[in-house]
Design a protein around this motif. Sequence first.
Motif, PDB file in Angstrom:
ATOM      1  N   ILE A   1       0.839  -1.202   0.000  1.00  0.00           N
ATOM      2  CA  ILE A   1       0.000   0.000   0.000  1.00  0.00           C
ATOM      3  C   ILE A   1       0.869   1.244   0.000  1.00  0.00           C
ATOM      4  O   ILE A   1       0.644   2.197  -0.772  1.00  0.00           O
ATOM      5  CB  ILE A   1      -0.939   0.011   1.223  1.00  0.00           C
ATOM      6  CG1 ILE A   1      -1.987  -1.106   1.127  1.00  0.00           C
ATOM      7  CG2 ILE A   1      -1.606   1.378   1.361  1.00  0.00           C
ATOM      8  CD1 ILE A   1      -3.159  -0.835   0.241  1.00  0.00           C
ATOM      9  N   ALA A   2       1.879   1.259   0.875  1.00  0.00           N
ATOM     10  CA  ALA A   2       2.769   2.418   0.952  1.00  0.00           C
ATOM     11  C   ALA A   2       3.456   2.670  -0.382  1.00  0.00           C
ATOM     12  O   ALA A   2       3.585   3.817  -0.833  1.00  0.00           O
ATOM     13  CB  ALA A   2       3.804   2.212   2.053  1.00  0.00           C
ATOM     14  N   GLY A   3       3.894   1.595  -1.038  1.00  0.00           N
ATOM     15  CA  GLY A   3       4.528   1.752  -2.346  1.00  0.00           C
ATOM     16  C   GLY A   3       3.582   2.343  -3.363  1.00  0.00           C
ATOM     17  O   GLY A   3       3.982   3.150  -4.215  1.00  0.00           O
ATOM     18  N   ALA A   4       2.313   1.982  -3.284  1.00  0.00           N
ATOM     19  CA  ALA A   4       1.321   2.512  -4.213  1.00  0.00           C
ATOM     20  C   ALA A   4       1.076   4.001  -3.997  1.00  0.00           C
ATOM     21  O   ALA A   4       0.633   4.703  -4.911  1.00  0.00           O
ATOM     22  CB  ALA A   4       0.000   1.745  -4.065  1.00  0.00           C
ATOM     23  N   LEU A   5       1.364   4.487  -2.780  1.00  0.00           N
ATOM     24  CA  LEU A   5       1.127   5.900  -2.462  1.00  0.00           C
ATOM     25  C   LEU A   5       2.368   6.765  -2.691  1.00  0.00           C
ATOM     26  O   LEU A   5       2.280   7.993  -2.541  1.00  0.00           O
ATOM     27  CB  LEU A   5       0.684   6.037  -0.996  1.00  0.00           C
ATOM     28  CG  LEU A   5      -0.561   5.244  -0.573  1.00  0.00           C
ATOM     29  CD1 LEU A   5      -0.918   5.555   0.880  1.00  0.00           C
ATOM     30  CD2 LEU A   5      -1.742   5.537  -1.480  1.00  0.00           C
ATOM     31  N   ARG A   6       3.453   6.163  -3.043  1.00  0.00           N
ATOM     32  CA  ARG A   6       4.702   6.917  -3.205  1.00  0.00           C
ATOM     33  C   ARG A   6       4.533   8.036  -4.232  1.00  0.00           C
ATOM     34  O   ARG A   6       4.033   7.838  -5.333  1.00  0.00           O
ATOM     35  CB  ARG A   6       5.827   5.989  -3.650  1.00  0.00           C
ATOM     36  CG  ARG A   6       7.190   6.683  -3.739  1.00  0.00           C
ATOM     37  CD  ARG A   6       8.276   5.726  -4.185  1.00  0.00           C
ATOM     38  NE  ARG A   6       8.516   4.687  -3.189  1.00  0.00           N
ATOM     39  CZ  ARG A   6       8.274   3.400  -3.370  1.00  0.00           C
ATOM     40  NH1 ARG A   6       7.767   2.989  -4.534  1.00  0.00           N
ATOM     41  NH2 ARG A   6       8.518   2.529  -2.421  1.00  0.00           N
ATOM     42  N   GLY A   7       4.931   9.239  -3.839  1.00  0.00           N
ATOM     43  CA  GLY A   7       4.854  10.380  -4.728  1.00  0.00           C
ATOM     44  C   GLY A   7       3.463  10.976  -4.854  1.00  0.00           C
ATOM     45  O   GLY A   7       3.252  11.892  -5.653  1.00  0.00           O
ATOM     46  N   ARG A   8       2.508  10.478  -4.067  1.00  0.00           N
ATOM     47  CA  ARG A   8       1.124  10.958  -4.123  1.00  0.00           C
ATOM     48  C   ARG A   8       0.733  11.598  -2.798  1.00  0.00           C
ATOM     49  O   ARG A   8       1.473  11.542  -1.821  1.00  0.00           O
ATOM     50  CB  ARG A   8       0.172   9.800  -4.436  1.00  0.00           C
ATOM     51  CG  ARG A   8       0.480   9.045  -5.709  1.00  0.00           C
ATOM     52  CD  ARG A   8       0.242   9.900  -6.945  1.00  0.00           C
ATOM     53  NE  ARG A   8       0.444   9.137  -8.173  1.00  0.00           N
ATOM     54  CZ  ARG A   8       0.293   9.651  -9.397  1.00  0.00           C
ATOM     55  NH1 ARG A   8      -0.050  10.912  -9.543  1.00  0.00           N
ATOM     56  NH2 ARG A   8       0.497   8.899 -10.448  1.00  0.00           N
ATOM     57  N   ARG A   9      -0.467  12.184  -2.779  1.00  0.00           N
ATOM     58  CA  ARG A   9      -1.007  12.798  -1.567  1.00  0.00           C
ATOM     59  C   ARG A   9      -2.232  12.016  -1.122  1.00  0.00           C
ATOM     60  O   ARG A   9      -3.127  11.738  -1.934  1.00  0.00           O
ATOM     61  CB  ARG A   9      -1.389  14.260  -1.813  1.00  0.00           C
ATOM     62  CG  ARG A   9      -0.235  15.134  -2.289  1.00  0.00           C
ATOM     63  CD  ARG A   9      -0.625  16.603  -2.371  1.00  0.00           C
ATOM     64  NE  ARG A   9      -1.791  16.814  -3.221  1.00  0.00           N
ATOM     65  CZ  ARG A   9      -1.749  16.889  -4.551  1.00  0.00           C
ATOM     66  NH1 ARG A   9      -0.605  16.755  -5.171  1.00  0.00           N
ATOM     67  NH2 ARG A   9      -2.851  17.111  -5.238  1.00  0.00           N
ATOM     68  N   ALA A  10      -2.268  11.664   0.139  1.00  0.00           N
ATOM     69  CA  ALA A  10      -3.406  10.924   0.677  1.00  0.00           C
ATOM     70  C   ALA A  10      -3.469  11.109   2.184  1.00  0.00           C
ATOM     71  O   ALA A  10      -2.450  11.341   2.845  1.00  0.00           O
ATOM     72  CB  ALA A  10      -3.301   9.440   0.339  1.00  0.00           C
ATOM     73  N   LEU A  11      -4.670  10.993   2.704  1.00  0.00           N
ATOM     74  CA  LEU A  11      -4.892  10.986   4.144  1.00  0.00           C
ATOM     75  C   LEU A  11      -5.303   9.566   4.508  1.00  0.00           C
ATOM     76  O   LEU A  11      -6.265   9.034   3.961  1.00  0.00           O
ATOM     77  CB  LEU A  11      -5.977  11.997   4.511  1.00  0.00           C
ATOM     78  CG  LEU A  11      -6.176  12.356   5.980  1.00  0.00           C
ATOM     79  CD1 LEU A  11      -6.853  13.720   6.107  1.00  0.00           C
ATOM     80  CD2 LEU A  11      -6.989  11.305   6.718  1.00  0.00           C
ATOM     81  N   VAL A  12      -4.559   8.931   5.408  1.00  0.00           N
ATOM     82  CA  VAL A  12      -4.769   7.527   5.735  1.00  0.00           C
ATOM     83  C   VAL A  12      -5.261   7.371   7.170  1.00  0.00           C
ATOM     84  O   VAL A  12      -4.630   7.861   8.111  1.00  0.00           O
ATOM     85  CB  VAL A  12      -3.474   6.718   5.542  1.00  0.00           C
ATOM     86  CG1 VAL A  12      -3.655   5.287   6.035  1.00  0.00           C
ATOM     87  CG2 VAL A  12      -3.056   6.725   4.068  1.00  0.00           C
ATOM     88  N   ILE A  13      -6.382   6.679   7.322  1.00  0.00           N
ATOM     89  CA  ILE A  13      -6.888   6.275   8.628  1.00  0.00           C
ATOM     90  C   ILE A  13      -6.397   4.853   8.861  1.00  0.00           C
ATOM     91  O   ILE A  13      -6.737   3.940   8.110  1.00  0.00           O
ATOM     92  CB  ILE A  13      -8.428   6.320   8.674  1.00  0.00           C
ATOM     93  CG1 ILE A  13      -8.941   7.703   8.247  1.00  0.00           C
ATOM     94  CG2 ILE A  13      -8.930   5.938  10.061  1.00  0.00           C
ATOM     95  CD1 ILE A  13      -8.470   8.855   9.108  1.00  0.00           C
ATOM     96  N   LEU A  14      -5.608   4.671   9.895  1.00  0.00           N
ATOM     97  CA  LEU A  14      -4.940   3.400  10.098  1.00  0.00           C
ATOM     98  C   LEU A  14      -5.659   2.524  11.131  1.00  0.00           C
ATOM     99  O   LEU A  14      -5.731   2.854  12.303  1.00  0.00           O
ATOM    100  CB  LEU A  14      -3.496   3.629  10.544  1.00  0.00           C
ATOM    101  CG  LEU A  14      -2.631   2.384  10.726  1.00  0.00           C
ATOM    102  CD1 LEU A  14      -2.530   1.576   9.430  1.00  0.00           C
ATOM    103  CD2 LEU A  14      -1.236   2.774  11.216  1.00  0.00           C
ATOM    104  N   GLU A  15      -6.222   1.438  10.656  1.00  0.00           N
ATOM    105  CA  GLU A  15      -6.756   0.335  11.440  1.00  0.00           C
ATOM    106  C   GLU A  15      -7.765   0.736  12.521  1.00  0.00           C
ATOM    107  O   GLU A  15      -7.472   0.702  13.728  1.00  0.00           O
ATOM    108  CB  GLU A  15      -5.610  -0.466  12.057  1.00  0.00           C
ATOM    109  CG  GLU A  15      -4.711  -1.145  11.041  1.00  0.00           C
ATOM    110  CD  GLU A  15      -5.426  -2.204  10.198  1.00  0.00           C
ATOM    111  OE1 GLU A  15      -6.532  -2.615  10.557  1.00  0.00           O
ATOM    112  OE2 GLU A  15      -4.858  -2.611   9.160  1.00  0.00           O
ATOM    113  N   PRO A  16      -8.981   1.086  12.089  1.00  0.00           N
ATOM    114  CA  PRO A  16     -10.044   1.363  13.067  1.00  0.00           C
ATOM    115  C   PRO A  16     -10.174   0.250  14.106  1.00  0.00           C
ATOM    116  O   PRO A  16     -10.166  -0.939  13.769  1.00  0.00           O
ATOM    117  CB  PRO A  16     -11.294   1.466  12.184  1.00  0.00           C
ATOM    118  CG  PRO A  16     -10.765   1.991  10.888  1.00  0.00           C
ATOM    119  CD  PRO A  16      -9.447   1.298  10.710  1.00  0.00           C
ATOM    120  N   ASP A  17     -10.254   0.656  15.355  1.00  0.00           N
ATOM    121  CA  ASP A  17     -10.492  -0.219  16.521  1.00  0.00           C
ATOM    122  C   ASP A  17      -9.275  -1.030  16.948  1.00  0.00           C
ATOM    123  O   ASP A  17      -9.293  -1.640  18.027  1.00  0.00           O
ATOM    124  CB  ASP A  17     -11.651  -1.188  16.295  1.00  0.00           C
ATOM    125  CG  ASP A  17     -13.001  -0.510  16.160  1.00  0.00           C
ATOM    126  OD1 ASP A  17     -13.086   0.703  16.435  1.00  0.00           O
ATOM    127  OD2 ASP A  17     -13.967  -1.174  15.775  1.00  0.00           O
TER     128      ASP A  17
END
Length: 316
Positions: free
Chosen positions: A129-145
């Motif tokens: 997932i991190a590799g797919a976001l490289r060079g991009r902008r995103a807001l990530v919510i990490l693992e609800p609960d």
Amino acid sequence: MWPLLLAAVLGLSPVPALARMPAVDSVVADGLYVDPDGQAARYVRNLERSGRDDEAAIMRKIADQPAAIWFTDARAGFADRARTVVARANKAGKLPVLALYFIPGRDCRGYSAGGARTARAYRNWVSSIAGALRGRRALVILEPDAAADSVGGCLNEKDTATRLALLAYAVDTLRAHPGVAVYLDAGHPGWHSAARIAPALRRAGATRARGFSLNVANFQTTDANLRYGVELSRLLAGKHFVVDTSRNGNGPAPGQSWCNPPGRLLGQAPTLRTGQALTDGYLWIKRPGESDGACGKGAPVAGQWYPAYARSLTGS
């Protein structure tokens, strides 16, 4: 001040803070990405093709708002999907919100059980997932609960240590990309006290993340989350936070019922302009209209579109 800083870090146009929030049916999104392939959007298109324009107009109160795009499994192409979504959003000058939900032993209460089979599989998944976001902008919510479930929940000591270490790995792997803002989920004010959950969050890397998220898929009021967030921030080196307002327009249900409780309403529209010093955004992280689980008559399994519940959330 913080919304301007967040916008600068993520490459967005700065926007002034607002003292008041827009109404839920006011399409004010501050550049947040609206997913055209979401279940709400597809349902509206089907209604319009069937000539049910009045019903479609009601459902647009959900479909036209930006909501998080969830990544919950390792089916072939999951990283390509993340790459495509983020590239599409950024090309349009929009910021996508992604929710990552694949921690091993996910939701030990059972309604959304699953997750990666091993710690190694999870680390590989996060790295992809991190590799797919490289060079991009995103807001990530990490693992609800995930962090909240590790506190006096259904995990033994060994599994708790593994889970918190995996969350810390995910924080560090994702935050390595400058355009990615990571918010580690911290539960909600109706669950654990701030003092009780803060140590677990620190072990899980919260002080290295951009901040933490509150109220995901829950119904606690925005005011209650703001008070809780400020208290928790003091225990986490002043970290900022975001609040899920997708279904909190009428507050929590009697008895704190969380699985498709009746009488709930859409909350404040998604925005990065909160007017609150520590609050980076009000977001629709839980996608309104998607079921919490097969916990009532006619309710589908978790994550499936639930038209009757969606309509009730609009107050129609």
